[in-house]
Design an enzyme around this catalytic site. Structure first.
Site, PDB file in Angstrom:
ATOM      1  N   LYS A  54     -10.348  -9.274   1.974  1.00  0.00           N
ATOM      2  CA  LYS A  54     -11.748  -9.171   1.548  1.00  0.00           C
ATOM      3  C   LYS A  54     -12.612 -10.227   2.241  1.00  0.00           C
ATOM      4  N   GLY A 182      -1.002   5.049   9.683  1.00  0.00           N
ATOM      5  CA  GLY A 182      -1.218   5.195   8.239  1.00  0.00           C
ATOM      6  C   GLY A 182      -2.697   5.132   7.899  1.00  0.00           C
ATOM      7  N   VAL A 185      -5.100   2.766   2.456  1.00  0.00           N
ATOM      8  CA  VAL A 185      -6.104   1.756   2.157  1.00  0.00           C
ATOM      9  C   VAL A 185      -6.037   0.546   3.098  1.00  0.00           C
ATOM     10  N   ILE A 273       2.081   2.029   6.423  1.00  0.00           N
ATOM     11  CA  ILE A 273       2.482   3.332   5.856  1.00  0.00           C
ATOM     12  C   ILE A 273       2.942   3.184   4.404  1.00  0.00           C
ATOM     13  N   ARG A 275       3.963   0.306   0.885  1.00  0.00           N
ATOM     14  CA  ARG A 275       4.744  -0.879   0.532  1.00  0.00           C
ATOM     15  C   ARG A 275       5.892  -0.446  -0.383  1.00  0.00           C
ATOM     16  N   ASP A 314       4.170  -4.859  -8.903  1.00  0.00           N
ATOM     17  CA  ASP A 314       4.527  -3.968  -7.798  1.00  0.00           C
ATOM     18  C   ASP A 314       6.005  -3.585  -7.785  1.00  0.00           C
ATOM     19  N   ALA A 322      -3.377  -5.274  -7.715  1.00  0.00           N
ATOM     20  CA  ALA A 322      -3.362  -6.595  -8.347  1.00  0.00           C
ATOM     21  C   ALA A 322      -3.765  -6.509  -9.817  1.00  0.00           C
ATOM     22  N   HIS A 446     -33.772   0.296 -13.193  1.00  0.00           N
ATOM     23  CA  HIS A 446     -34.353   0.853 -11.972  1.00  0.00           C
ATOM     24  C   HIS A 446     -34.986  -0.283 -11.162  1.00  0.00           C
TER      25      HIS A 446
HETATM   26  P1  FAD Z   1       3.080 -10.157  -5.463  1.00  0.00           P
HETATM   27  O1  FAD Z   1       1.661 -10.486  -5.391  1.00  0.00           O
HETATM   28  O2  FAD Z   1       3.731  -9.533  -4.277  1.00  0.00           O
HETATM   29  O3  FAD Z   1       3.817 -11.511  -5.836  1.00  0.00           O
HETATM   30  C1  FAD Z   1       5.199 -11.614  -5.915  1.00  0.00           C
HETATM   31  C2  FAD Z   1       5.597 -13.034  -5.590  1.00  0.00           C
HETATM   32  O4  FAD Z   1       6.972 -13.187  -5.920  1.00  0.00           O
HETATM   33  C3  FAD Z   1       5.483 -13.392  -4.115  1.00  0.00           C
HETATM   34  O5  FAD Z   1       4.667 -14.515  -3.943  1.00  0.00           O
HETATM   35  C4  FAD Z   1       6.922 -13.660  -3.680  1.00  0.00           C
HETATM   36  O6  FAD Z   1       7.010 -14.741  -2.744  1.00  0.00           O
HETATM   37  C5  FAD Z   1       7.560 -14.059  -4.983  1.00  0.00           C
HETATM   38  N1  FAD Z   1       9.020 -13.852  -5.017  1.00  0.00           N
HETATM   39  C6  FAD Z   1       9.707 -12.761  -4.621  1.00  0.00           C
HETATM   40  N2  FAD Z   1      11.031 -12.938  -4.849  1.00  0.00           N
HETATM   41  C7  FAD Z   1      11.159 -14.168  -5.398  1.00  0.00           C
HETATM   42  C8  FAD Z   1      12.265 -14.925  -5.846  1.00  0.00           C
HETATM   43  N3  FAD Z   1      13.507 -14.461  -5.811  1.00  0.00           N
HETATM   44  N4  FAD Z   1      12.031 -16.176  -6.332  1.00  0.00           N
HETATM   45  C9  FAD Z   1      10.761 -16.687  -6.398  1.00  0.00           C
HETATM   46  N5  FAD Z   1       9.680 -15.998  -5.991  1.00  0.00           N
HETATM   47  C10 FAD Z   1       9.887 -14.754  -5.497  1.00  0.00           C
HETATM   48  N6  FAD Z   1      -4.581  -4.928  -4.609  1.00  0.00           N
HETATM   49  C11 FAD Z   1      -5.775  -4.824  -5.243  1.00  0.00           C
HETATM   50  O7  FAD Z   1      -5.798  -4.567  -6.447  1.00  0.00           O
HETATM   51  N7  FAD Z   1      -6.958  -5.030  -4.563  1.00  0.00           N
HETATM   52  C12 FAD Z   1      -6.974  -5.310  -3.254  1.00  0.00           C
HETATM   53  O8  FAD Z   1      -8.052  -5.489  -2.682  1.00  0.00           O
HETATM   54  C13 FAD Z   1      -5.753  -5.403  -2.555  1.00  0.00           C
HETATM   55  N8  FAD Z   1      -5.728  -5.690  -1.248  1.00  0.00           N
HETATM   56  C14 FAD Z   1      -4.536  -5.800  -0.603  1.00  0.00           C
HETATM   57  C15 FAD Z   1      -4.540  -6.066   0.762  1.00  0.00           C
HETATM   58  C16 FAD Z   1      -3.360  -6.180   1.448  1.00  0.00           C
HETATM   59  C17 FAD Z   1      -3.372  -6.483   2.919  1.00  0.00           C
HETATM   60  C18 FAD Z   1      -2.118  -6.040   0.754  1.00  0.00           C
HETATM   61  C19 FAD Z   1      -0.808  -6.199   1.475  1.00  0.00           C
HETATM   62  C20 FAD Z   1      -2.091  -5.779  -0.599  1.00  0.00           C
HETATM   63  C21 FAD Z   1      -3.308  -5.639  -1.291  1.00  0.00           C
HETATM   64  N9  FAD Z   1      -3.345  -5.334  -2.643  1.00  0.00           N
HETATM   65  C22 FAD Z   1      -4.544  -5.208  -3.287  1.00  0.00           C
HETATM   66  C23 FAD Z   1      -2.115  -5.142  -3.428  1.00  0.00           C
HETATM   67  C24 FAD Z   1      -1.795  -6.422  -4.230  1.00  0.00           C
HETATM   68  O9  FAD Z   1      -1.662  -7.500  -3.330  1.00  0.00           O
HETATM   69  C25 FAD Z   1      -0.513  -6.238  -5.018  1.00  0.00           C
HETATM   70  O10 FAD Z   1      -0.588  -5.069  -5.805  1.00  0.00           O
HETATM   71  C26 FAD Z   1      -0.269  -7.422  -5.929  1.00  0.00           C
HETATM   72  O11 FAD Z   1      -0.178  -8.608  -5.188  1.00  0.00           O
HETATM   73  C27 FAD Z   1       1.014  -7.228  -6.733  1.00  0.00           C
HETATM   74  O12 FAD Z   1       1.203  -8.334  -7.549  1.00  0.00           O
HETATM   75  P2  FAD Z   1       2.672  -8.791  -8.005  1.00  0.00           P
HETATM   76  O13 FAD Z   1       2.461  -9.985  -8.866  1.00  0.00           O
HETATM   77  O14 FAD Z   1       3.392  -7.642  -8.573  1.00  0.00           O
HETATM   78  O15 FAD Z   1       3.434  -9.190  -6.679  1.00  0.00           O
HETATM   79  P1  NAI Z   2      -0.979   3.654   1.363  1.00  0.00           P
HETATM   80  O1  NAI Z   2       0.063   4.286   0.527  1.00  0.00           O
HETATM   81  O2  NAI Z   2      -2.317   3.400   0.813  1.00  0.00           O
HETATM   82  O3  NAI Z   2      -1.212   4.538   2.670  1.00  0.00           O
HETATM   83  C1  NAI Z   2      -0.191   4.821   3.553  1.00  0.00           C
HETATM   84  C2  NAI Z   2      -0.623   5.986   4.412  1.00  0.00           C
HETATM   85  O4  NAI Z   2       0.308   6.134   5.457  1.00  0.00           O
HETATM   86  C3  NAI Z   2      -0.689   7.308   3.657  1.00  0.00           C
HETATM   87  O5  NAI Z   2      -1.894   7.938   3.953  1.00  0.00           O
HETATM   88  C4  NAI Z   2       0.517   8.066   4.191  1.00  0.00           C
HETATM   89  O6  NAI Z   2       0.338   9.466   4.175  1.00  0.00           O
HETATM   90  C5  NAI Z   2       0.620   7.509   5.590  1.00  0.00           C
HETATM   91  N1  NAI Z   2       1.942   7.586   6.209  1.00  0.00           N
HETATM   92  C6  NAI Z   2       3.151   7.426   5.619  1.00  0.00           C
HETATM   93  N2  NAI Z   2       4.121   7.516   6.540  1.00  0.00           N
HETATM   94  C7  NAI Z   2       3.516   7.709   7.732  1.00  0.00           C
HETATM   95  C8  NAI Z   2       3.991   7.849   9.062  1.00  0.00           C
HETATM   96  N3  NAI Z   2       5.283   7.799   9.356  1.00  0.00           N
HETATM   97  N4  NAI Z   2       3.076   8.028  10.043  1.00  0.00           N
HETATM   98  C9  NAI Z   2       1.742   8.078   9.764  1.00  0.00           C
HETATM   99  N5  NAI Z   2       1.260   7.951   8.528  1.00  0.00           N
HETATM  100  C10 NAI Z   2       2.128   7.754   7.525  1.00  0.00           C
HETATM  101  O7  NAI Z   2      -0.292   2.332   1.921  1.00  0.00           O
HETATM  102  P2  NAI Z   2      -0.900   1.047   2.632  1.00  0.00           P
HETATM  103  O8  NAI Z   2      -2.215   1.347   3.247  1.00  0.00           O
HETATM  104  O9  NAI Z   2       0.191   0.523   3.493  1.00  0.00           O
HETATM  105  O10 NAI Z   2      -1.131   0.060   1.432  1.00  0.00           O
HETATM  106  C11 NAI Z   2      -0.030  -0.284   0.575  1.00  0.00           C
HETATM  107  C12 NAI Z   2      -0.509  -0.525  -0.812  1.00  0.00           C
HETATM  108  O11 NAI Z   2      -1.185  -1.771  -0.905  1.00  0.00           O
HETATM  109  C13 NAI Z   2      -1.548   0.488  -1.282  1.00  0.00           C
HETATM  110  O12 NAI Z   2      -0.934   1.651  -1.765  1.00  0.00           O
HETATM  111  C14 NAI Z   2      -2.239  -0.248  -2.363  1.00  0.00           C
HETATM  112  O13 NAI Z   2      -1.490  -0.110  -3.541  1.00  0.00           O
HETATM  113  C15 NAI Z   2      -2.182  -1.694  -1.899  1.00  0.00           C
HETATM  114  N6  NAI Z   2      -3.478  -2.081  -1.329  1.00  0.00           N
HETATM  115  C16 NAI Z   2      -4.595  -1.974  -2.098  1.00  0.00           C
HETATM  116  C17 NAI Z   2      -5.823  -2.301  -1.598  1.00  0.00           C
HETATM  117  C18 NAI Z   2      -7.023  -2.134  -2.452  1.00  0.00           C
HETATM  118  O14 NAI Z   2      -6.880  -1.979  -3.654  1.00  0.00           O
HETATM  119  N7  NAI Z   2      -8.225  -2.167  -1.893  1.00  0.00           N
HETATM  120  C19 NAI Z   2      -6.001  -2.806  -0.240  1.00  0.00           C
HETATM  121  C20 NAI Z   2      -4.767  -2.845   0.497  1.00  0.00           C
HETATM  122  C21 NAI Z   2      -3.572  -2.524  -0.057  1.00  0.00           C
END
Ligand code: FAD
Ligand code: NAI
Length: 467
Positions: A54, A182, A185, A273, A275, A314, A322, A446
């Site tokens: 962000k 992919g 998002v 593609i 997580r 997750d 999140a 408005h």
């Molecule tokens: P995580 O945030 O993955 O945290 C898990 C933690 O556990 C990690 O820090 C890891 O190091 C730790 N861990 C793992 N195994 C162990 C162990 N054995 N011992 C100790 N620690 C350990 N979601 C949104 O809602 N809005 C967004 O805008 C958004 N943007 C995203 C952008 C990107 C690029 C990505 C990759 C994800 C995004 N997400 C977004 C998804 C969001 O980050 C996850 O859904 C969220 O972080 C999940 O929270 P969690 O607590 O389940 O796990």
């Molecule tokens: P995603 O599930 O959002 O999208 C993956 C895309 O890849 C899908 O459209 C799928 O059809 C496509 N795909 C799958 N296999 C493929 C292949 N072999 N070749 C081409 N396309 C393929 O997954 P993404 O974007 O990796 O994000 C992972 C997760 O992280 C999201 O599902 C979301 O939960 C979280 N996230 C949330 C954000 C937010 O809330 N703004 C921002 C970023 C991540």
């Protein structure tokens, strides 16, 4: 051996750290364990997810606005140029500030923090392997270890030329041609960032539409908007191989249904593609904790198959978001504390933070059709909303879907500037079991974009007034 804890949480992402705060609030003796190399709390979200993405989306949006829109607004700046080092630094500063904030919240709520890898070694015993090794004794264990990038066979991530989202948050220079695998998002958010900063961006998506789980009309119109911005799409296509050359990657792309392959030259490739749950090294098998065939920990109201071990976020099923992880965390701890913890998974909003944003909650038209539920829709374009028009931000629309018989709101889908904030109104209405008429008869300020939601809700009963 340490003192006895009520709860030990493994993983300090939004699931884990919010669980820890709630446990502290409820007077439980709680510890949290985190193994990130940088020794920072906040998990994927704060370190390499929501927050840094962000920060770059915000800065790159302003950069593009300064480059393309300021002049039309009567703002003269001279030639706008990119200082990528500073843009990446302000992103790192945002991460630094927020991860420190989580550390502060742990202290404030009397949570003991342990840095190292957590492993369940026996019932009620968690070993932390960090700078030193300790064994924590606890009544309950909460697994909150999150997720990791799903790899794509044949397209190996090196975080230099072929990157995951983590590498795409820190490209040292703007790639000339970024191919995103992919159209979900991550691909669309980070693809947008680098397009705005000057990259040519091609999105290769396996299915025949982008954001495939979103409402079909949203995905279609949003793709049109992104195309207009310059993003190129190859839908119904799959990448079958990647050859790394010195400065380029040659990707082989085939139609998803089979057919002739073509090659695309990329300066950088982003694999996005999806997580998958991350549970490596936790000792789950030995502890008798079951996982499903996709690797998600099997839970019933956060209880795993082993008494005293719970899981959230997750690493269990449900949207990988999140705010869902955060809600899981609070509800799980409330159940541990003997309270009625609950999450309404039907009302987890989904936001894509592009320009314009996309936001949705509840059911899509496709889902309702498949379930045989009769519904009505009301739609309103931002092109007819006074605030959007005034600000020259007219792309997109609001769609409100309500039950045909009861008028109860079943879903809302928004493409438009500020959609991520606007959706909160509909989430609240739906949480209270409200009807489209409740929105239509509620006074909205408005000129605001929120009036578009009201006008769309009026449309459900056919009395939209301003279009
Ligand atoms: P995580 O945030 O993955 O945290 C898990 C933690 O556990 C990690 O820090 C890891 O190091 C730790 N861990 C793992 N195994 C162990 C162990 N054995 N011992 C100790 N620690 C350990 N979601 C949104 O809602 N809005 C967004 O805008 C958004 N943007 C995203 C952008 C990107 C690029 C990505 C990759 C994800 C995004 N997400 C977004 C998804 C969001 O980050 C996850 O859904 C969220 O972080 C999940 O929270 P969690 O607590 O389940 O796990
Ligand atoms: P995603 O599930 O959002 O999208 C993956 C895309 O890849 C899908 O459209 C799928 O059809 C496509 N795909 C799958 N296999 C493929 C292949 N072999 N070749 C081409 N396309 C393929 O997954 P993404 O974007 O990796 O994000 C992972 C997760 O992280 C999201 O599902 C979301 O939960 C979280 N996230 C949330 C954000 C937010 O809330 N703004 C921002 C970023 C991540």
């Amino acid at each position: 051996m340490t003192e006895q804890y009520d709860v030990v949480i493994i993983g300090a992402g939004p699931g884990g750290y919010n669980a820890a705060i709630r446990a502290g609030q409820l007077g439980l003796k709680v510890a949290i364990i985190e193994k990130r190399d940088n020794k920072k709390l906040g998990g994927t979200c704060l370190n390499v997810g929501c927050i840094p993405s962000k920060a770059l989306l915000h800065a790159s949006e302003l950069y593009e606005a300064a480059e393309k829109n300021f002049e039309g607004l009567g703002i003269k700046t001279g030639k706008v140029s990119l200082d990528l080092v500073q843009m990446l630094k302000q992103k790192d500063d945002a991460v630094e500030g927020l991860t420190k904030g989580v550390a502060f919240l742990m202290k404030k709520n009397k949570v003991d923090t342990f840095m190292g890898a957590g492993e369940i070694i026996a019932p009620g015993k968690v070993r932390v392997s960090g700078d030193e090794t300790v064994v924590l004794d606890t009544k309950n264990i909460v697994i909150a270890t999150g997720s990791e990038v799903t790899p794509l066979p044949g397209v190996e991530i090196d975080e230099q030329q072929i990157v995951s989202s983590t590498g795409a948050l820190s490209f040292p220079t703007v790639p000339k041609h970024l191919v995103v695998i992919g159209g979900g998002v991550i691909g669309l958010e980070l693809g947008s960032v680098w397009r705005r900063l000057g990259a040519k961006v091609t999105v290769v998506e396996f299915l025949d539409k982008i954001l495939p789980t979103m409402d079909g009309e949203v995905s279609k119109q949003f793709q049109r908007i992104l195309k207009k911005q310059g993003v190129e799409f190859k839908l119904s296509s799959k990448v079958t191989g990647a050859e790394k050359l010195k400065t380029k990657v040659k990707l082989t792309v085939e139609p998803a249904a089979g057919g002739d392959a073509e090659t695309i030259d990329a300066d950088a490739v982003l694999v996005a593609i999806g997580r998958r749950p991350y549970t490596i090294g936790l000792g789950l098998e030995k502890a008798g904790v079951q996982m499903d065939k996709h690797g998600f920990i099997v839970t019933d109201h956060f209880k795993t198959t082993t008494p005293g071990i719970w899981a959230i976020g997750d690493c269990i099923t449900g949207p990988m978001l999140a705010h869902k992880a955060e809600d899981d965390g609070a509800a799980c701890i409330e159940l541990i504390a003997g309270k009625a913890g609950h999450v309404n998974y039907d009302l987890v909003p989904n936001v894509v933070y592009t320009y314009p944003e996309v936001a949705s909650v509840g059911k899509t038209e496709e889902e309702l059709k498949a379930a045989g539920i009769d519904y009505k829709t009301g739609k309103f374009p931002f092109a007819a909303n006074s605030r959007a028009k005034t600000n020259h931000e007219t792309d997109g629309f609001v769609k409100v879907i309500a039950d045909a018989a009861t008028d109860r709101v079943l879903g809302a889908h928004i493409v438009g500037v500020g959609a991520g904030e606007l959706i909160a109104e509909v989430v609240s209405v739906m949480e209270f079991g409200g009807a489209s008429e409740d929105i239509a008869r509620t006074c909205h300020a408005h000129p605001t974009r929120s009036e578009a939601i009201r006008q769309a809700a009026m449309g459900v009963e056919g009395w939209t007034m301003q279009a």
